[in-house]
Design a protein around this motif. Structure first.
Motif, PDB file in Angstrom:
ATOM      1  N   UNK A 177    -112.245 -23.225  27.968  1.00 41.49           N
ATOM      2  CA  UNK A 177    -113.356 -22.967  27.184  1.00 41.49           C
ATOM      3  C   UNK A 177    -113.217 -23.116  25.643  1.00 41.49           C
ATOM      4  N   UNK A 178    -111.871 -22.480  24.878  1.00 41.68           N
ATOM      5  CA  UNK A 178    -111.762 -22.123  23.653  1.00 41.68           C
ATOM      6  C   UNK A 178    -111.342 -24.303  22.659  1.00 41.68           C
ATOM      7  N   UNK A 179    -110.985 -24.977  24.068  1.00 40.53           N
ATOM      8  CA  UNK A 179    -111.019 -26.550  23.415  1.00 40.53           C
ATOM      9  C   UNK A 179    -112.426 -26.482  23.538  1.00 40.53           C
ATOM     10  N   UNK A 180    -113.815 -26.206  24.235  1.00 48.04           N
ATOM     11  CA  UNK A 180    -115.151 -27.085  24.433  1.00 48.04           C
ATOM     12  C   UNK A 180    -115.732 -26.868  23.034  1.00 48.04           C
ATOM     13  N   UNK A 181    -115.092 -25.489  22.877  1.00 49.33           N
ATOM     14  CA  UNK A 181    -115.829 -24.443  21.454  1.00 49.33           C
ATOM     15  C   UNK A 181    -116.038 -25.807  20.219  1.00 49.33           C
ATOM     16  N   UNK A 182    -114.327 -25.826  20.469  1.00 48.52           N
ATOM     17  CA  UNK A 182    -113.493 -26.511  19.474  1.00 48.52           C
ATOM     18  C   UNK A 182    -113.884 -27.512  18.725  1.00 48.52           C
TER      19      UNK A 182
ATOM     20  N   UNK B  91    -100.242 -29.292  18.748  1.00 46.69           N
ATOM     21  CA  UNK B  91    -100.209 -29.848  17.792  1.00 46.69           C
ATOM     22  C   UNK B  91    -100.896 -31.023  16.924  1.00 46.69           C
ATOM     23  N   UNK B  92    -102.028 -31.681  17.655  1.00 47.76           N
ATOM     24  CA  UNK B  92    -102.574 -33.316  17.852  1.00 47.76           C
ATOM     25  C   UNK B  92    -104.103 -32.567  16.957  1.00 47.76           C
ATOM     26  N   UNK B  93    -104.215 -31.337  16.716  1.00 44.32           N
ATOM     27  CA  UNK B  93    -105.710 -31.364  16.301  1.00 44.32           C
ATOM     28  C   UNK B  93    -105.547 -29.652  16.101  1.00 44.32           C
ATOM     29  N   UNK B  94    -106.979 -28.785  15.574  1.00 42.58           N
ATOM     30  CA  UNK B  94    -106.980 -27.321  15.562  1.00 42.58           C
ATOM     31  C   UNK B  94    -107.160 -26.504  16.212  1.00 42.58           C
ATOM     32  N   UNK B  95    -106.908 -27.344  17.439  1.00 40.59           N
ATOM     33  CA  UNK B  95    -107.563 -25.437  18.781  1.00 40.59           C
ATOM     34  C   UNK B  95    -105.745 -25.073  19.557  1.00 40.59           C
ATOM     35  N   UNK B  96    -106.079 -23.926  18.810  1.00 42.13           N
ATOM     36  CA  UNK B  96    -104.232 -23.594  19.238  1.00 42.13           C
ATOM     37  C   UNK B  96    -104.818 -22.796  20.659  1.00 42.13           C
ATOM     38  N   UNK B  97    -103.334 -23.575  21.181  1.00 47.02           N
ATOM     39  CA  UNK B  97    -102.736 -22.834  22.368  1.00 47.02           C
ATOM     40  C   UNK B  97    -101.530 -23.270  22.788  1.00 47.02           C
TER      41      UNK B  97
ATOM     42  N   UNK C 198    -100.944 -19.541  34.388  1.00 45.19           N
ATOM     43  CA  UNK C 198    -102.300 -18.981  35.160  1.00 45.19           C
ATOM     44  C   UNK C 198    -103.557 -19.566  35.384  1.00 45.19           C
ATOM     45  N   UNK C 199    -104.363 -19.791  36.080  1.00 47.09           N
ATOM     46  CA  UNK C 199    -105.599 -20.022  36.395  1.00 47.09           C
ATOM     47  C   UNK C 199    -106.666 -18.995  34.851  1.00 47.09           C
ATOM     48  N   UNK C 200    -106.368 -17.970  35.230  1.00 45.67           N
ATOM     49  CA  UNK C 200    -107.009 -17.675  33.719  1.00 45.67           C
ATOM     50  C   UNK C 200    -106.578 -18.375  31.909  1.00 45.67           C
ATOM     51  N   UNK C 201    -104.972 -18.713  32.284  1.00 43.79           N
ATOM     52  CA  UNK C 201    -104.325 -19.221  31.095  1.00 43.79           C
ATOM     53  C   UNK C 201    -105.469 -20.278  30.793  1.00 43.79           C
TER      54      UNK C 201
ATOM     55  N   UNK D 167    -133.028 -25.929  26.960  1.00 46.16           N
ATOM     56  CA  UNK D 167    -134.439 -25.730  25.354  1.00 46.16           C
ATOM     57  C   UNK D 167    -134.258 -24.427  24.932  1.00 46.16           C
ATOM     58  N   UNK D 168    -133.461 -23.306  25.366  1.00 45.15           N
ATOM     59  CA  UNK D 168    -133.659 -22.167  24.164  1.00 45.15           C
ATOM     60  C   UNK D 168    -133.041 -22.062  23.460  1.00 45.15           C
ATOM     61  N   UNK D 169    -131.670 -22.189  23.532  1.00 43.53           N
ATOM     62  CA  UNK D 169    -130.468 -22.641  22.673  1.00 43.53           C
ATOM     63  C   UNK D 169    -129.851 -24.175  22.218  1.00 43.53           C
ATOM     64  N   UNK D 170    -130.887 -24.860  21.207  1.00 46.60           N
ATOM     65  CA  UNK D 170    -130.543 -26.604  21.024  1.00 46.60           C
ATOM     66  C   UNK D 170    -129.333 -26.166  20.569  1.00 46.60           C
ATOM     67  N   UNK D 171    -128.850 -27.293  20.722  1.00 46.59           N
ATOM     68  CA  UNK D 171    -127.041 -27.625  19.752  1.00 46.59           C
ATOM     69  C   UNK D 171    -126.350 -26.203  19.923  1.00 46.59           C
ATOM     70  N   UNK D 172    -126.722 -25.461  20.049  1.00 44.95           N
ATOM     71  CA  UNK D 172    -126.079 -24.850  20.530  1.00 44.95           C
ATOM     72  C   UNK D 172    -124.926 -25.055  21.974  1.00 44.95           C
ATOM     73  N   UNK D 173    -125.211 -25.155  23.166  1.00 44.20           N
ATOM     74  CA  UNK D 173    -124.063 -24.941  24.383  1.00 44.20           C
ATOM     75  C   UNK D 173    -123.006 -26.192  24.027  1.00 44.20           C
ATOM     76  N   UNK D 174    -121.712 -25.564  23.837  1.00 41.08           N
ATOM     77  CA  UNK D 174    -120.385 -26.065  23.733  1.00 41.08           C
ATOM     78  C   UNK D 174    -120.277 -26.150  25.194  1.00 41.08           C
ATOM     79  N   UNK D 175    -120.200 -25.292  25.866  1.00 41.69           N
ATOM     80  CA  UNK D 175    -120.054 -26.143  27.537  1.00 41.69           C
ATOM     81  C   UNK D 175    -120.414 -25.567  28.325  1.00 41.69           C
ATOM     82  N   UNK D 176    -120.057 -26.164  29.609  1.00 43.85           N
ATOM     83  CA  UNK D 176    -120.995 -25.383  30.981  1.00 43.85           C
ATOM     84  C   UNK D 176    -118.787 -25.242  31.346  1.00 43.85           C
TER      85      UNK D 176
END
Length: 424
Positions: A122-127, A287-293, A113-116, A191-200
């Motif tokens: 988002x999870x991948x961007x964070x990982x 299975x290549x990396x640590x982000x599970x889906x 689904x689109x939701x998935x 500017x308010x969140x330096x080095x904290x934003x994983x994704x847009x």
């Protein structure tokens, strides 16, 4: 049974009597109709009414309903089974088509689904970045996962609840919501969140709040800003992917996102989702990396077969030219009738998508979209439905056209819509 009887039965067993909130007709009044068949550009209701359909299953039916090529592809796949829980040849062919048509996608993962798809992106961007915060835009709808159901469009907006109960405040704190088309707000957030934003994440053409086009240069500015800060740029093209061009909005605007989410058309009318992008990011997935889906039915052979058939029917760019001509015809008819009646309105249209805002303000974000006269839209919706044209039952949804709308059917629909406008 007729629609009213079916709805009464459904309300006893299904919350609100529907399996997706916007179907309930709460914002336009009346009760929903039930559909027993669909062919080409029309729906046949349980009450034996034929309706010209501009919802098109909320986007997937770009070739109309029950297209024989897609139906035959599903039947052929069905002869070999419904689901295997193993890799299958169809998913490889689908991946090849997607990566060929969407140059920004080097690798792709199928889901259901689109939701998935958006949740996983988002999870991948964070990982990938090791950061937690996400930026989304007010009015953009990315499915109903907790991190993204904050100031959303689509049904959440239609029913007056842009924020959902059940979303923990701690989740919401990691999501920064900005107004669309506002460069200063973007700059300030980084500017308010330096080095904290994983994704847009954004719909590059927001279409779950009607239909909004980005200001000139806005997407380019966003691409440059995210690259500067090492932030993953995610284009949610679940709705626009393969509908406006084979490469989606990113092809039209010549912007290369890091990740893209897809759905709808790539399933040919069956449940589907996908997300893909840069190989170095995608290779962080298990299975290549640590982000599970994962997903039991991901790459389902029936959905893949239907989607492959749908995409191959779009291989010739003439299909998009035809759809654009139909879209322009509808836009001209509706906008002309509204102007002749003296009703203040905006009728944005691109390719096979359009919407009608009953407002005198140019719409460029959620705030201006909400100036539309929802009650006037409801009257317009009911008038069109009474005369045989089905529009999305919400003042904040885009309309869709299919290749099956050509000829007499589009002429009849335009005549009905203009006649209804004369009565408003």
């Amino acid at each position: 049974m007729i629609s009213s009887d079916l709805f009464e039965r459904a309300k006893k067993l299904i919350p609100g009597g529907v399996n997706s909130p916007v179907r309930a007709f709460r914002s336009v009044g009346g009760a929903p109709f039930f559909v027993k068949a669909a062919h080409g550009a029309t729906l046949t209701t349980a009450d034996d009414r034929e309706l010209i359909d501009f919802v098109c299953t909320w986007g997937p039916a770009i070739h109309g309903h029950n297209h024989p090529v897609i139906r035959d592809a599903i039947a052929a796949a069905l002869n070999n089974g419904t689901s295997f829980g193993t890799p299958n040849p169809y998913e490889v062919e689908m991946a090849e088509l997607i990566t060929t048509y969407v140059p920004s996608i080097e690798k792709v993962r199928m889901c259901n689904s689109g939701t998935e798809a958006t949740m996983s992106a988002i999870r991948l961007a964070r990982g990938f970045t090791g950061r937690d915060k996400i930026i989304k835009f007010a009015g953009c709808y990315h499915g109903h996962s907790d991190s993204l159901l904050i100031k959303a469009g689509s049904g959440a907006l239609t029913h007056g609840h842009p924020d959902s109960a059940g979303v923990p405040a701690s989740f919401a704190q990691e999501t920064i919501v900005l107004p669309f088309n506002d460069r200063d707000a973007l700059t300030a957030a980084f500017s308010a969140n330096p080095d904290a934003i994983a994704g847009v994440i954004l719909e590059p053409y927001p279409a779950n709040v009607g239909l909004i086009r980005p200001d000139e240069g806005y997407l380019r500015f966003l691409r440059e800003l995210t690259a500067q800060h090492g932030t993953v740029l995610i284009f949610d093209e679940v709705m626009t992917g393969f509908r406006l061009a084979k490469g989606g909005v990113q092809e039209i605007e010549a912007i290369t996102p890091d990740l893209t989410t897809l759905g709808k058309i790539i399933g040919g009318g069956l449940p589907v989702g996908a997300f893909g992008g840069r190989a170095d990011i995608m290779d962080r997935l298990a299975p290549e990396g640590p982000v599970y889906q994962a997903g039991t039915l991901s790459g389902n052979p029936l959905a893949m077969a239907a989607g492959i058939a749908a995409l191959k029917l779009l291989a010739d760019d003439e299909a998009y030219a035809r759809l654009a001509r139909l879209g322009a015809q509808v836009q001209s008819a509706v906008a002309g009738a509204l102007a002749a009646k003296g009703i203040a309105a905006q009728v944005p249209q691109t390719g096979s998508m359009w919407c009608t805002y009953f407002t005198d303000q140019p719409v460029r974000d959620l705030t201006t979209a909400q100036t539309t006269d929802a009650e006037l839209f409801a009257r317009y919706f009911r008038g069109c439905l009474d005369q045989g044209v089905y529009l999305p039952p919400s003042a904040y949804e885009a309309c869709f056209i299919s290749t099956a709308h050509e000829g007499a059917v589009i002429d009849k629909a335009c005549e009905i819509m203009t006649d209804v406008i004369k009565t408003l």
